[in-house]
Design a protein around this motif. Structure first.
Motif, PDB file in Angstrom:
ATOM      1  N   UNK A   8       0.988  -1.193  -0.124  1.00 32.13           N
ATOM      2  CA  UNK A   8       0.048   0.111  -0.037  1.00 32.13           C
ATOM      3  C   UNK A   8       0.747   1.060   0.086  1.00 32.13           C
ATOM      4  N   UNK A   9       2.045   1.199   0.512  1.00 25.81           N
ATOM      5  CA  UNK A   9       2.996   2.468   0.551  1.00 25.81           C
ATOM      6  C   UNK A   9       3.361   2.722  -0.768  1.00 25.81           C
ATOM      7  N   UNK A  10       3.547   2.007  -1.821  1.00 25.84           N
ATOM      8  CA  UNK A  10       3.691   2.458  -3.152  1.00 25.84           C
ATOM      9  C   UNK A  10       2.784   3.332  -3.594  1.00 25.84           C
ATOM     10  N   UNK A  11       1.485   3.593  -3.045  1.00 26.42           N
ATOM     11  CA  UNK A  11       0.517   4.284  -3.749  1.00 26.42           C
ATOM     12  C   UNK A  11       0.517   5.711  -3.109  1.00 26.42           C
ATOM     13  N   UNK A  12       1.331   6.058  -2.078  1.00 26.20           N
ATOM     14  CA  UNK A  12       1.722   7.334  -1.619  1.00 26.20           C
ATOM     15  C   UNK A  12       2.568   8.046  -2.248  1.00 26.20           C
ATOM     16  N   UNK A  13       2.076   8.821  -3.219  1.00 28.01           N
ATOM     17  CA  UNK A  13       2.871   9.517  -4.075  1.00 28.01           C
ATOM     18  C   UNK A  13       3.323  10.915  -3.470  1.00 28.01           C
ATOM     19  N   UNK A  14       2.927  11.459  -2.597  1.00 29.88           N
ATOM     20  CA  UNK A  14       3.319  12.768  -2.076  1.00 29.88           C
ATOM     21  C   UNK A  14       4.776  12.496  -1.302  1.00 29.88           C
ATOM     22  N   UNK A  15       5.644  13.757  -1.713  1.00 28.52           N
ATOM     23  CA  UNK A  15       7.044  13.715  -1.142  1.00 28.52           C
ATOM     24  C   UNK A  15       6.870  13.592   0.460  1.00 28.52           C
ATOM     25  N   UNK A  16       7.577  12.566   1.029  1.00 28.99           N
ATOM     26  CA  UNK A  16       7.551  12.298   2.436  1.00 28.99           C
ATOM     27  C   UNK A  16       8.885  12.531   3.015  1.00 28.99           C
ATOM     28  N   UNK A  17       9.117  13.003   4.234  1.00 33.04           N
ATOM     29  CA  UNK A  17      10.082  12.741   4.996  1.00 33.04           C
ATOM     30  C   UNK A  17       9.849  12.144   6.392  1.00 33.04           C
ATOM     31  N   UNK A  18      10.890  10.844   6.506  1.00 36.77           N
ATOM     32  CA  UNK A  18      10.695  10.092   7.642  1.00 36.77           C
ATOM     33  C   UNK A  18      12.019  10.344   8.456  1.00 36.77           C
ATOM     34  N   UNK A  19      11.554  10.605   9.721  1.00 37.21           N
ATOM     35  CA  UNK A  19      12.427  11.049  10.749  1.00 37.21           C
ATOM     36  C   UNK A  19      12.337   9.866  12.053  1.00 37.21           C
ATOM     37  N   UNK A  20      13.504   9.400  12.502  1.00 34.66           N
ATOM     38  CA  UNK A  20      13.483   8.929  13.838  1.00 34.66           C
ATOM     39  C   UNK A  20      14.594   8.925  14.583  1.00 34.66           C
ATOM     40  N   UNK A  21      14.781   8.465  15.860  1.00 39.62           N
ATOM     41  CA  UNK A  21      15.870   8.231  16.513  1.00 39.62           C
ATOM     42  C   UNK A  21      16.617   6.941  16.174  1.00 39.62           C
ATOM     43  N   UNK A  22      17.982   6.646  16.426  1.00 38.75           N
ATOM     44  CA  UNK A  22      18.566   5.473  15.942  1.00 38.75           C
ATOM     45  C   UNK A  22      18.486   4.387  16.970  1.00 38.75           C
ATOM     46  N   UNK A  23      17.640   4.579  18.183  1.00 46.65           N
ATOM     47  CA  UNK A  23      17.286   3.526  19.062  1.00 46.65           C
ATOM     48  C   UNK A  23      15.787   3.677  19.636  1.00 46.65           C
ATOM     49  N   UNK A  24      14.971   3.610  18.698  1.00 50.73           N
ATOM     50  CA  UNK A  24      13.559   3.884  19.119  1.00 50.73           C
ATOM     51  C   UNK A  24      12.921   2.607  19.551  1.00 50.73           C
ATOM     52  N   UNK A  25      12.630   2.597  21.060  1.00 52.18           N
ATOM     53  CA  UNK A  25      12.061   1.453  21.793  1.00 52.18           C
ATOM     54  C   UNK A  25      10.446   1.304  21.571  1.00 52.18           C
ATOM     55  N   UNK A  26       9.912   2.288  21.294  1.00 56.39           N
ATOM     56  CA  UNK A  26       8.455   2.221  21.028  1.00 56.39           C
ATOM     57  C   UNK A  26       8.008   1.823  19.646  1.00 56.39           C
ATOM     58  N   UNK A  27       8.558   2.428  18.718  1.00 56.37           N
ATOM     59  CA  UNK A  27       8.271   1.621  17.309  1.00 56.37           C
ATOM     60  C   UNK A  27       9.739   1.594  16.790  1.00 56.37           C
ATOM     61  N   UNK A  28      10.208   0.314  16.405  1.00 56.94           N
ATOM     62  CA  UNK A  28      11.395   0.343  16.341  1.00 56.94           C
ATOM     63  C   UNK A  28      12.026   0.583  15.092  1.00 56.94           C
ATOM     64  N   UNK A  29      13.195   1.307  15.374  1.00 56.97           N
ATOM     65  CA  UNK A  29      13.646   2.191  14.056  1.00 56.97           C
ATOM     66  C   UNK A  29      13.666   1.621  12.824  1.00 56.97           C
ATOM     67  N   UNK A  30      13.907   0.415  12.724  1.00 56.13           N
ATOM     68  CA  UNK A  30      13.923  -0.326  11.498  1.00 56.13           C
ATOM     69  C   UNK A  30      12.536  -0.020  10.564  1.00 56.13           C
ATOM     70  N   UNK A  31      11.467   0.199  11.317  1.00 57.90           N
ATOM     71  CA  UNK A  31      10.255   0.600  10.636  1.00 57.90           C
ATOM     72  C   UNK A  31      10.427   1.879   9.898  1.00 57.90           C
ATOM     73  N   UNK A  32      11.236   2.902  10.373  1.00 53.50           N
ATOM     74  CA  UNK A  32      11.310   3.951   9.455  1.00 53.50           C
ATOM     75  C   UNK A  32      12.061   3.846   8.042  1.00 53.50           C
ATOM     76  N   UNK A  33      12.971   2.690   8.412  1.00 53.15           N
ATOM     77  CA  UNK A  33      13.514   2.430   6.860  1.00 53.15           C
ATOM     78  C   UNK A  33      12.680   1.726   5.880  1.00 53.15           C
ATOM     79  N   UNK A  34      11.865   0.930   6.493  1.00 54.18           N
ATOM     80  CA  UNK A  34      10.789   0.368   5.670  1.00 54.18           C
ATOM     81  C   UNK A  34      10.018   1.124   5.041  1.00 54.18           C
TER      82      UNK A  34
END
Length: 306
Positions: free
Chosen positions: A242-268
């Motif tokens: 479904x993410x491929x349908x988001x055409x808007x320019x998007x900025x993703x920001x996170x910390x390098x050790x997010x313990x609430x929503x693990x940082x790997x998800x920002x990379x995804x």
């Protein structure tokens, strides 16, 4: 006319979908003189230029059990210097009426109704934590409404370790604190001395508004949001398509050790949204935007003005 900021903006209300939404608006778009263009200006380019210099309001979508007063004034006022900022409580949260839905699809639909009730035709979105799930839903359900998207400390449907609260989150939210607000030192910041020091500065800013402060959420909010998290986080084959349908320019920001929503998800998110970029802040957890507010404001302002 009074120029309001995070501390002074009055709480206002608007009705949509049978819900009385509480919100605050402040900040001001800079004035722009079209006469600077001697030969006139192409209408589509004018619309985009007007948006880039602050003509499009920036709507904030909040984290788990958060209210309008859980935003950091350093972030909201910082971004409010260049554009109008809109904070709101979604259905059933704090000073808004109604019940908290148990799906983020419904929360997104309610947010769309709120935005349209304000008469807005085009907005930029900030989504923090579960507010990032809501921001994605707004974009999916009403793509014509969203110009640009900022996703902070969040993740995709079916992300890594997102079907339940992470073990760290369960421990943090299950503990008791002598000073209730100090839970946010564990939620948003790492255990390093530097991060905890930044956290204590955040708490000072967070508590600065004392008049007309939003009430804390009631006991129904967390269970409903946790149920919604469980539905959003279930992994299925093709979860990220479904993410491929988001055409808007998007900025993703996170910390390098997010313990609430693990940082790997920002990379995804960055890998699957076609026009996304990713920034990771060092020695930072879930609240990277609160640990580095000036840096966050600078990065977001630059992205929104491109």
């Amino acid at each position: 006319m009074t120029q309001h900021n995070h501390q002074t903006a009055p709480t206002q209300f608007v009705e949509a979908n049978g819900i009385r939404f509480a919100y605050r608006r402040f900040g001001k778009a800079p004035d722009f003189d079209p006469e600077l263009f001697i030969d006139g200006i192409d209408p589509p380019y004018w619309a985009e230029l007007n948006a880039a210099i602050g003509g499009v309001p920036l709507v904030f979508n909040q984290h788990f059990t958060g209210t309008m007063d859980h935003w950091d004034p350093a972030v909201t006022d910082g971004l409010g210097k260049g554009r109008e900022v809109i904070l709101f409580n979604n259905a059933g949260v704090s000073s808004s009426s109604g019940e908290v839905p148990t799906t983020f699809e419904e929360m997104g639909a309610n947010a769309i109704a709120f935005i349209k009730a304000l008469g807005l035709k085009r907005v930029d979105l900030v989504g923090f934590s579960i507010g990032g799930f809501v921001a994605q839903e707004i974009t999916l359900q009403a793509p014509e409404l969203v110009r640009r998207l900022v996703l902070v400390g969040t993740g995709p449907r079916g992300g890594e370790g997102m079907a339940t609260l992470t073990p760290e989150a369960q421990q943090i939210f299950g503990a008791t604190y002598k000073v209730p607000e100090e839970i946010w030192l564990k939620v948003h910041f790492t255990d390093s001395e530097a991060s905890q020091a930044a956290g204590r500065e955040f708490l000072k800013r967070f508590l600065r508004r004392t008049e007309n402060r939003d009430p804390e959420v009631n006991e129904k909010v967390a269970p409903a949001q946790i149920e919604a998290i469980g539905k959003w986080g279930v992994q299925r084959e093709g979860s990220y398509e479904y993410l491929k349908t988001i055409q808007q320019p998007t900025l993703v920001i996170n910390g390098d050790n997010d313990v609430i929503i693990h940082s790997i998800n920002s990379w995804i998110l960055q890998q699957n949204i076609p026009n996304a970029q990713l920034i990771i802040y060092p020695d930072a957890s879930h609240g990277a935007l609160y640990q580095y507010p000036e840096r966050f404001v600078r990065h977001v302002s630059m992205f929104l003005s491109e």
